[in-house]
Design a protein around this motif. Sequence first.
Motif, PDB file in Angstrom:
ATOM      1  N   UNK A   1       8.104   3.715   4.882  1.00  0.00           N
ATOM      2  CA  UNK A   1       6.705   4.088   4.965  1.00  0.00           C
ATOM      3  C   UNK A   1       6.335   4.817   3.831  1.00  0.00           C
ATOM      4  N   UNK A   2       7.280   5.792   3.186  1.00  0.00           N
ATOM      5  CA  UNK A   2       6.996   6.854   2.383  1.00  0.00           C
ATOM      6  C   UNK A   2       7.535   6.458   0.879  1.00  0.00           C
ATOM      7  N   UNK A   3       8.546   5.686   0.630  1.00  0.00           N
ATOM      8  CA  UNK A   3       9.200   5.319  -0.422  1.00  0.00           C
ATOM      9  C   UNK A   3      10.522   6.104  -0.426  1.00  0.00           C
ATOM     10  N   UNK A   4      11.074   5.774  -1.708  1.00  0.00           N
ATOM     11  CA  UNK A   4      12.591   6.188  -1.843  1.00  0.00           C
ATOM     12  C   UNK A   4      12.627   7.755  -1.824  1.00  0.00           C
ATOM     13  N   UNK A   5      11.649   8.227  -2.357  1.00  0.00           N
ATOM     14  CA  UNK A   5      11.783   9.831  -2.682  1.00  0.00           C
ATOM     15  C   UNK A   5      11.546  10.600  -1.104  1.00  0.00           C
ATOM     16  N   UNK A   6      10.574  10.149  -0.514  1.00  0.00           N
ATOM     17  CA  UNK A   6      10.593  10.541   0.754  1.00  0.00           C
ATOM     18  C   UNK A   6      11.780  10.101   1.694  1.00  0.00           C
ATOM     19  N   UNK A   7      12.341   8.997   1.480  1.00  0.00           N
ATOM     20  CA  UNK A   7      13.388   8.517   2.225  1.00  0.00           C
ATOM     21  C   UNK A   7      14.673   9.741   1.903  1.00  0.00           C
TER      22      UNK A   7
ATOM     23  N   UNK B   1       0.903  -1.090  -0.006  1.00  0.00           N
ATOM     24  CA  UNK B   1       0.018  -0.024  -0.057  1.00  0.00           C
ATOM     25  C   UNK B   1       0.901   1.365  -0.179  1.00  0.00           C
ATOM     26  N   UNK B   2       0.508   2.041  -0.870  1.00  0.00           N
ATOM     27  CA  UNK B   2       1.337   3.413  -0.893  1.00  0.00           C
ATOM     28  C   UNK B   2       0.584   4.354  -0.243  1.00  0.00           C
ATOM     29  N   UNK B   3       0.902   5.164   1.081  1.00  0.00           N
ATOM     30  CA  UNK B   3       0.138   6.039   1.819  1.00  0.00           C
ATOM     31  C   UNK B   3       0.107   7.456   0.915  1.00  0.00           C
ATOM     32  N   UNK B   4      -0.763   8.278   1.259  1.00  0.00           N
ATOM     33  CA  UNK B   4      -0.737   9.549   0.600  1.00  0.00           C
ATOM     34  C   UNK B   4       0.541  10.287   0.733  1.00  0.00           C
ATOM     35  N   UNK B   5       0.905  11.186  -0.042  1.00  0.00           N
ATOM     36  CA  UNK B   5       2.077  12.084   0.254  1.00  0.00           C
ATOM     37  C   UNK B   5       2.244  12.804   1.453  1.00  0.00           C
ATOM     38  N   UNK B   6       0.885  13.333   1.809  1.00  0.00           N
ATOM     39  CA  UNK B   6       1.029  14.353   2.893  1.00  0.00           C
ATOM     40  C   UNK B   6       1.291  13.472   4.256  1.00  0.00           C
TER      41      UNK B   6
ATOM     42  N   UNK C   1       2.795  10.675   4.369  1.00  0.00           N
ATOM     43  CA  UNK C   1       4.313  10.333   4.231  1.00  0.00           C
ATOM     44  C   UNK C   1       5.357  11.389   4.970  1.00  0.00           C
ATOM     45  N   UNK C   2       5.101  12.490   4.309  1.00  0.00           N
ATOM     46  CA  UNK C   2       5.752  13.757   4.665  1.00  0.00           C
ATOM     47  C   UNK C   2       5.931  14.024   6.247  1.00  0.00           C
ATOM     48  N   UNK C   3       4.534  13.799   6.854  1.00  0.00           N
ATOM     49  CA  UNK C   3       4.157  14.038   7.965  1.00  0.00           C
ATOM     50  C   UNK C   3       5.031  12.940   9.198  1.00  0.00           C
ATOM     51  N   UNK C   4       4.911  11.841   8.652  1.00  0.00           N
ATOM     52  CA  UNK C   4       5.510  10.591   9.291  1.00  0.00           C
ATOM     53  C   UNK C   4       6.920  10.731   9.242  1.00  0.00           C
ATOM     54  N   UNK C   5       7.656  11.316   8.079  1.00  0.00           N
ATOM     55  CA  UNK C   5       9.006  11.507   7.855  1.00  0.00           C
ATOM     56  C   UNK C   5       9.595  12.696   8.948  1.00  0.00           C
ATOM     57  N   UNK C   6       8.659  13.755   8.791  1.00  0.00           N
ATOM     58  CA  UNK C   6       8.957  14.889   9.682  1.00  0.00           C
ATOM     59  C   UNK C   6       9.059  14.483  11.192  1.00  0.00           C
ATOM     60  N   UNK C   7       8.053  13.678  11.509  1.00  0.00           N
ATOM     61  CA  UNK C   7       8.078  13.330  13.056  1.00  0.00           C
ATOM     62  C   UNK C   7       9.300  12.399  13.231  1.00  0.00           C
ATOM     63  N   UNK C   8       9.750  11.636  12.214  1.00  0.00           N
ATOM     64  CA  UNK C   8      10.913  10.896  12.614  1.00  0.00           C
ATOM     65  C   UNK C   8      12.247  11.629  12.742  1.00  0.00           C
ATOM     66  N   UNK C   9      12.335  12.984  11.854  1.00  0.00           N
ATOM     67  CA  UNK C   9      13.251  13.750  12.082  1.00  0.00           C
ATOM     68  C   UNK C   9      13.370  14.307  13.424  1.00  0.00           C
TER      69      UNK C   9
END
Length: 322
Positions: A65-71, A18-23, A25-33
Amino acid sequence: MFMTRLIDDIKRTWRGELQPPLVWSCMFAAMCLVVATVVRFGMAHLRPDVFFTPYIPAVFFATAMGGSAVGLVTALAGAALGMTLDFGGAPVDVARVALMMMYLSVAALVIWGVNHYRSLAAKQREIARRLTEEEQYRKLLVDELHHRLKNKTSTIHAVLHQVLHDQPQVWSRIDQRIRALATADDLIARADGQGCDLKDLLTSELGPYGHVRFELNGEPLFLPAKLAVSLALIFHELATNAGKYGAFASPRGFLQVSWTMQDDRLKLTWDEAEGPPIGQIGKPGFGSKLLKAALSSFDGRTETAFLKTGIHCTMQCRVPPS
């Protein structure tokens, strides 16, 4: 219900289904940071020179969780935070730049590794899907063939009954054999899905030739489905051969089948006696190839000897747990 669905979506996203919405994914990446920065702040009290290490897990989870671009964006953001945020008062020097380059290299490997795992997992899912479809098609085909075989057997039974209605003695002998053959086919069809007992399998295959023509010696042994079908093919080949050229082709012929179990291995002996003289043996055909190959997947083998009294065949194989 909402939490269950959320957890299920996270699991599917983690596996790449499953590919989650970009928004999101970005929020999850920001939380990880943010979490990585807090960890780095805590570590600065012990090691002020730790600039980039806490961001490696953030890159991993963001990619998963978000794919290579988000990573990739997360990795670059981690590099920028490591360079600009200073919790220990250390200056930006060549060493920190070198550490950043090492961090970016490791982050690139992490992103590649996650994508490679996802591609392998996707291939495995595709293979599993194709195997499931092929197995369903095979089962449908086998069921259809079995249905047609039963119809043909019934038709032959009815035609012979009409032809031999004025010969009751002949019909009674033929009737019993046709019914025995139909029973054997039904047992093999059930064994393909459930397995069966070894003695029942032998009795169904040998019954059409007369129960006084053979003897079975062995303890009750339940056979798993695949092994039962493999042995059924072997027994059918040997019984057909005995009916044409061996013990069942002679009025005085007799067959003895014995088996024993030692640990998880089955040893079975097929002995024919008082059959007609065996002539010149021809080239190996399909039956000979079947006898050699049918038990190979069960770490087994079949050895056949053509004696003056008839065929002597020994079989050994591993019996899988039921």
